[in-house]
Scaffold this motif. Sequence first.
Motif, PDB file in Angstrom:
ATOM      1  N   LEU A  52     -15.912   7.751 -23.528  1.00 48.19           N
ATOM      2  CA  LEU A  52     -15.613   7.641 -24.954  1.00 48.19           C
ATOM      3  C   LEU A  52     -14.839   6.367 -25.252  1.00 48.19           C
ATOM      4  CD1 LEU A  52     -14.418  11.289 -25.620  1.00 48.19           C
ATOM      5  CD2 LEU A  52     -16.508  10.271 -26.500  1.00 48.19           C
ATOM      6  N   ASN A  53     -15.119   5.789 -26.415  1.00 47.30           N
ATOM      7  CA  ASN A  53     -14.286   4.698 -26.889  1.00 47.30           C
ATOM      8  C   ASN A  53     -14.451   4.583 -28.395  1.00 47.30           C
ATOM      9  OD1 ASN A  53     -12.676   2.269 -26.985  1.00 47.30           O
ATOM     10  ND2 ASN A  53     -13.229   1.980 -24.852  1.00 47.30           N
ATOM     11  N   PHE A  54     -13.623   3.754 -29.003  1.00 42.32           N
ATOM     12  CA  PHE A  54     -13.772   3.512 -30.433  1.00 42.32           C
ATOM     13  C   PHE A  54     -14.992   2.646 -30.648  1.00 42.32           C
ATOM     14  CE2 PHE A  54      -9.167   4.065 -29.912  1.00 42.32           C
ATOM     15  CZ  PHE A  54      -8.999   5.135 -30.773  1.00 42.32           C
ATOM     16  N   ALA A  55     -15.606   2.805 -31.803  1.00 46.39           N
ATOM     17  CA  ALA A  55     -16.677   1.896 -32.191  1.00 46.39           C
ATOM     18  C   ALA A  55     -16.502   1.567 -33.659  1.00 46.39           C
ATOM     19  CB  ALA A  55     -18.034   2.527 -31.940  1.00 46.39           C
TER      20      ALA A  55
ATOM     21  N   THR B  37     -16.836   7.451 -30.032  1.00 45.32           N
ATOM     22  CA  THR B  37     -18.194   7.788 -29.628  1.00 45.32           C
ATOM     23  C   THR B  37     -18.508   7.194 -28.259  1.00 45.32           C
ATOM     24  OG1 THR B  37     -20.505   7.187 -30.109  1.00 45.32           O
ATOM     25  CG2 THR B  37     -18.852   5.867 -31.156  1.00 45.32           C
ATOM     26  N   PRO B  38     -19.481   7.743 -27.555  1.00 46.35           N
ATOM     27  CA  PRO B  38     -19.962   7.067 -26.352  1.00 46.35           C
ATOM     28  C   PRO B  38     -20.677   5.768 -26.756  1.00 46.35           C
ATOM     29  CG  PRO B  38     -20.670   9.359 -26.394  1.00 46.35           C
ATOM     30  CD  PRO B  38     -20.123   9.048 -27.751  1.00 46.35           C
ATOM     31  N   ALA B  39     -20.969   4.899 -25.788  1.00 44.49           N
ATOM     32  CA  ALA B  39     -21.624   3.631 -26.084  1.00 44.49           C
ATOM     33  C   ALA B  39     -22.930   3.855 -26.831  1.00 44.49           C
ATOM     34  CB  ALA B  39     -21.879   2.867 -24.795  1.00 44.49           C
ATOM     35  N   PHE B  40     -23.212   3.025 -27.799  1.00 43.10           N
ATOM     36  CA  PHE B  40     -24.429   3.041 -28.607  1.00 43.10           C
ATOM     37  C   PHE B  40     -24.633   4.361 -29.342  1.00 43.10           C
ATOM     38  CE2 PHE B  40     -25.155   0.053 -25.094  1.00 43.10           C
ATOM     39  CZ  PHE B  40     -25.282  -1.113 -25.838  1.00 43.10           C
ATOM     40  N   GLY B  41     -23.543   5.108 -29.550  1.00 42.97           N
ATOM     41  CA  GLY B  41     -23.648   6.370 -30.267  1.00 42.97           C
ATOM     42  C   GLY B  41     -24.524   7.385 -29.547  1.00 42.97           C
ATOM     43  N   LYS B  42     -24.676   7.226 -28.240  1.00 45.55           N
ATOM     44  CA  LYS B  42     -25.514   8.151 -27.462  1.00 45.55           C
ATOM     45  C   LYS B  42     -24.963   9.572 -27.521  1.00 45.55           C
ATOM     46  CE  LYS B  42     -25.339   5.719 -23.611  1.00 45.55           C
ATOM     47  NZ  LYS B  42     -25.548   5.085 -22.299  1.00 45.55           N
TER      48      LYS B  42
END
Lengths: 242, 157
Positions: free
Chosen positions: A164-167, A176-181
């Motif tokens: 998880l990280n901020f986007a 969200t996880p990378a690329f909103g996966k």
Amino acid sequence: MKYITINNRKVPFEDEKNLLSVIRKAGIDLPTFCYHSELSTYGACRMCVVEDDRGRVFASCSETPRDGMVIYTNTPKLQHHRKLILELLLASHCRDCTTCRENGVCTLQKLARQLGVDDVRFQNTKEQLPKDTSSNCIVIDPNKCILCGDCVRTCEEIQGVGVLNFAHRGSNMRVTPAFGKPMSETDCVGCGQCRVVCPTGAITIKSNVHAVWDLVYDKTKRVVVQIAPAVRVAIGDKFGIP
Amino acid sequence: MVDKSYYEKADQVIAEYGAKPSSLIPIIQDIQAEYRYLPPELLTYVAEKIGITEAKAYSVATFYENFSFEPKGKYVIKVCDGTACHVRKSTAILERLYAELGVTKEKPTTEDMLFTLETVSCLGACGLAPVLTVNDKVYPAMTPDAASALIKELREM
């Protein structure tokens, strides 16, 4: 010995990493959302604000304790600030408490009641996003997230997974996880530590209670019960048994 | 999936800046300069090479408006909508360009991959307001008609 005067009381300190730890060590309850002593300091929630003798207001989690400091933790100004901050947090937060899994044990709910936030004057203008129920165990409801970043730091710093990280940025920011996966397509191991630190119902554990009841009452099934070690640990925790 | 040559290019860029977390932004800037967008596969690849999580790299790439995961057109038009340009009627220029190119804020690139229309908050050329740039070439004191003429000219090039 070094001292800080907190609410007119002299409190000794040694090598505490921030002012907040000194305050808490003095037995003063200063609740926070984003501060966990084992994680890096993020300074996002601003609930730990304190006032010094010159009327300056700052976050105690991000302040190094200095000898001779004079601070107050509950002045009218601070009460006003905290209440407003919480009201703003609640403004963009889904407030369907009755159907929330965290109802009754939610830190956000508890603090809102404690600080007397009985009205939210601001409209929720945030886009409502779908829940991520793709994972077998972790459910993420972005509409309940207050962006404290506890899950982000726990996942990366403690678990070393960093799923998880901020986007995005500003009012569009989300965790969200990378690329909103979806969570099921990430490297998430399902440890649930993000759930442990989440102060709201944004991250919850998927409930299988209904599915289990169906199986229990299924006449063609023989029911065998096995209790996972985690249950014993959790019960022990509640009774203070290590 | 992107071509193998893309990964070779990424390796080259990484070697130039060093495979360390602090090189992330210069690396992805160079990759974007090369391909006119940041291929998501390469972001994942770079993250792994420089030792940060994919989520962290995504966090950085989405923070900055400049990075785009969608291929951009041959001509990237940036219309300034900063204070000076705004009061000198940049909105009219922008509306004309949206209509002329048939693009929207959500889908800023034309079907033929010729144009991408973006707004920026200031180009630092307030004395020339209202201003727009096409691939970093500055066009000062624009009007909606001048913008239309410019599009026509670029199409015929």
